[in-house]
Design an enzyme around this catalytic site. Structure first.
Site: not given
Ligand code: DAK
Length: 260
Positions: A66, A111, A114, A134
């Site tokens: 997400a 997400g 998921e 998360e």
């Molecule tokens: N959201 C927004 N932007 C993201 C992103 C994300 N999940 N993942 C990556 N990006 C963006 C980065 O911010 C970066 O943007 P700029 O800085 O270039 O503007 C660009 O994509 C490239 O990412 P990185 O520079 O970080 O690339 P790397 O190769 O260094 O790293 C990575 C890749 C996938 C390891 C890293 O980007 C990362 O850790 N990303 C976040 C992964 C993550 O934590 N995903 C889970 C998200 S939480 C709910 C509803 C839904 C959910 C929960 C609750 N409710 C409403 C209750 C679900 C939650 C999630 O999915």
């Protein structure tokens, strides 16, 4: 509806849907979920389409979760509405009559994992990475992760992934049964389309009844599941495909299914 965050290709009865925000590693924001809702309901109703493949645009991510930037400042009620929207569209994918395959080409985190899990099965590129990060953000999965991961790979392994937020590679995902096979990035779509072709060569009415019986059976006990199967089996005998499939076998020829 024109899509800003999706690409949709249709060819040979197969729809391929690309989540297309490579600048944010295909992260799901509200607009993308609304577009997905529209695309999925269109594909579900499209008589020219029998199977859906979901994948990520670009060579780095399936869906990196997400959209954290979007979620950062949500109020509790907005977060609730966002989770409800995601759960609703993922449930549409899981319960649509037509088979859905996830071609996981890169990061499938939060997400994204998921989304892959609400598809019927997952084929991964060797570059794919999976996880539910998360708890590292101070939240829990909101699009069904705590429910589908436990059902798919068992409670023990699911809880380890959910509690540690560990990110695992494609080979580990294969070992624990999260994906069905691992392919080279170059071969991923060819392999997925070959599997799709083998599915499309069969009776689509039967495939859809199989999907419904398997899904409904997973929500209930074995006795009720067997009743669901008996009813679905009986229903096959109201289809032209059953008559054609059995007649073709007896006549030692290839069946020409019509999906009805
Ligand atoms: N959201 C927004 N932007 C993201 C992103 C994300 N999940 N993942 C990556 N990006 C963006 C980065 O911010 C970066 O943007 P700029 O800085 O270039 O503007 C660009 O994509 C490239 O990412 P990185 O520079 O970080 O690339 P790397 O190769 O260094 O790293 C990575 C890749 C996938 C390891 C890293 O980007 C990362 O850790 N990303 C976040 C992964 C993550 O934590 N995903 C889970 C998200 S939480 C709910 C509803 C839904 C959910 C929960 C609750 N409710 C409403 C209750 C679900 C939650 C999630 O999915």
């Amino acid at each position: 509806m024109t899509y800003e965050n999706l690409l949709l290709e249709k060819e040979n009865k197969i729809a391929t849907l690309y989540i297309n925000r490579p600048q944010a590693l295909n992260a799901l924001n509200r607009e993308t979920l609304l577009e997905l809702t529209d695309a999925i309901s269109g594909i579900a109703q499209d008589d020219d389409i029998d199977l859906l493949i979901i994948t990520g645009a670009g060579d780095k991510a399936f869906v990196a979760g997400a959209d954290i930037a979007y979620m950062q400042n949500l109020s509790a009620m907005e977060a609730r509405s966002f989770a409800a929207l995601g759960q609703q569209v993922f449930m549409m994918i899981e319960t649509m009559e037509k088979p859905v395959i996830a071609a996981v080409n890169g990061f499938a985190l939060g997400g994204g994992c998921e989304l892959a899990m609400c598809c019927d099965f997952r084929i991964a590129s060797s570059k794919a990475k999976f996880g539910q990060p998360e708890v590292g953000l101070g939240i829990i999965p909101g699009f069904g992760g705590t429910q589908r991961l436990t059902r798919l790979i068992g409670a023990g392994m699911a809880k380890q992934l959910l509690y540690t937020a560990d990110v695992i590679g494609a080979d580990e995902a294969l070992r624990i049964g999260l994906v069905n096979s691992v392919q080279t990035p170059e071969e991923l779509m060819n392999v997925v389309k070959a599997i799709a072709g083998r599915i499309l060569a069969k009776g689509q009415a039967a495939i859809r009844l199989c999907k419904a019986a398997a899904n409904e059976g997973l929500q209930t006990d074995i006795n009720r599941g067997m009743t669901i199967e008996v009813d679905a089996f009986g229903l096959c005998f109201a289809t032209a495909d059953q008559r054609e499939g059995m007649t073709a076998f007896i006549e030692k020829r290839k069946a020409g299914f019509i999906g009805k």
